[in-house]
Design an enzyme around this catalytic site. Structure first.
Site, short mmCIF file in Angstrom:
data_model
loop_
_atom_site.label_atom_id
_atom_site.label_comp_id
_atom_site.label_asym_id
_atom_site.label_seq_id
_atom_site.Cartn_x
_atom_site.Cartn_y
_atom_site.Cartn_z
CB THR A 166 -0.87 0.01 1.28
OG1 THR A 166 -1.78 -1.06 1.23
CG2 THR A 166 -1.63 1.32 1.44
NE ARG A 194 -10.16 -5.75 2.80
CZ ARG A 194 -9.04 -5.04 2.89
NH1 ARG A 194 -8.54 -4.44 1.83
NH2 ARG A 194 -8.40 -4.94 4.03
CB VAL A 195 -14.12 -1.15 0.58
CG1 VAL A 195 -13.47 0.22 0.73
CG2 VAL A 195 -14.81 -1.24 -0.78
CG ASP A 197 -6.57 0.70 5.78
OD1 ASP A 197 -6.50 -0.42 5.21
OD2 ASP A 197 -5.60 1.47 5.86
N GLY A 217 -1.24 -1.53 6.10
CA GLY A 217 -1.25 -2.78 6.88
C GLY A 217 -2.60 -3.47 6.81
N1 GLY Z 1 -4.25 -1.34 4.19
C1 GLY Z 1 -4.65 -1.85 2.97
C2 GLY Z 1 -5.79 -2.73 3.04
O1 GLY Z 1 -5.96 -3.47 4.02
O2 GLY Z 1 -6.55 -2.75 2.12
#
Ligand code: GLY
Length: 286
Positions: A166, A194-195, A197, A217
């Site tokens: 990320t 799925r979305v 953070d 993370g």
């Molecule tokens: N931090 C990236 C995710 O879990 O999508």
């Protein structure tokens, strides 16, 4: 004082050299924008787009694949003055962070997801792209061959074993305006739709008048802890490194793995992680 800090993901980094090179270039190019009098938003977008184009990172080209072998990306931007825009589970665009900015600047909303986020991008003629790389196809295959079911609990256990990526950037410009941008392909083998953070205000991205934070993370854990918002709140009274350390400690206690970067309006930066590693780079100048 102007400055920028970027990250290229937290976890187990297999290709350190590529991570170092990519984050350094992103910080340099973002800093160039600030040095030439550009604003913090343009600086973080410039930095994040460089990493979205680099298959070393799990964002844009080279994004992690979902269970069906598709790329669904999340990205967000936020200004210290309050503007926020995000896209979730968007497919087939080259720079998700550009679409997030467009959501912030051209709509009454803060988050567009899925097919309709893609339609929005096409309305504004954003570049399309197939972000799937053979490397990611191989990694999904390996994950499947391990015989693990694809439930998230299993993925969570496996997460520290996988290369992260990320990406994110936080900057302060000469007008003390703060901007943050974050972009990701999410978790390898995630369920379609799925979305994480990186599209959620206060979770993976947050900016206020006094500071800004980008997080990388385990997304579900980051959302539950509200990492970006809480860290930024702490920065009202503390320097970024102290504020970040507190959330990293809390994450460690709860077995939630992530890394955080931040900057305040004075150009102080902070970074920390409770994963094996995190790639980052920063440039701060008077
Ligand atoms: N931090 C990236 C995710 O879990 O999508």
């Amino acid at each position: 004082m102007v400055g920028i800090i970027v990250h290229g993901g937290a976890g187990k980094i297999r290709n350190e050299e590529a991570h170092q090179k990519g984050t350094k270039l992103a910080a340099q190019e973002g800093y160039k924008v600030l040095k030439e009098g550009g604003n913090a938003l343009d600086a973080v977008i410039t930095a994040v787009k460089i990493m979205e184009d680099d298959p070393t990172f799990n964002a844009g080209i080279g994004s992690a694949l979902n269970l069906l072998g598709e790329v669904e990306m999340d990205a967000s931007v936020m200004l210290g003055s309050g503007g926020f825009g995000a896209v979730g589970a968007i497919k087939n665009v080259r720079h998700p962070v550009d679409i997030a900015r467009k959501v912030m600047e051209e709509t009454d909303h803060i988050l567009l997801v899925g097919e309709e986020a893609g339609r929005f991008a096409r309305l504004f003629d954003f570049e399309t792209c197939n972000p799937i790389t053979p490397e990611m196809e191989k990694r999904l295959q390996v994950l499947k061959e391990k015989g693990e079911s694809m439930h998230l609990k299993k993925i969570r256990k496996l997460l520290p074993l996988y290369e992260p990526g990320t990406v994110g950037a936080c900057a302060v410009d000469r007008n003390s305006e703060i901007a943050v941008a974050t972009s990701t392909g999410g978790i390898l083998g995630k369920l379609p739709g799925r979305v994480g953070d990186s599209a959620i205000i206060g979770a993976g991205t947050f900016a206020s008048k006094w500071g800004g934070v980008s997080v990388t993370g385990y997304g579900e854990g980051i959302i539950k802890l509200g990492v970006a918002w809480r860290t930024t709140e702490l920065m009202k009274k503390r320097k970024p490194d102290e504020a970040i350390r507190q959330l990293i400690e809390e994450g460690r206690k709860q077995n939630t793995y992530f890394g955080v970067i931040g900057i305040d309006k004075y150009g102080n930066v902070g970074f920390d992680y409770n994963t094996e590693s995190m790639s980052y780079a920063y440039i701060i100048k008077q």
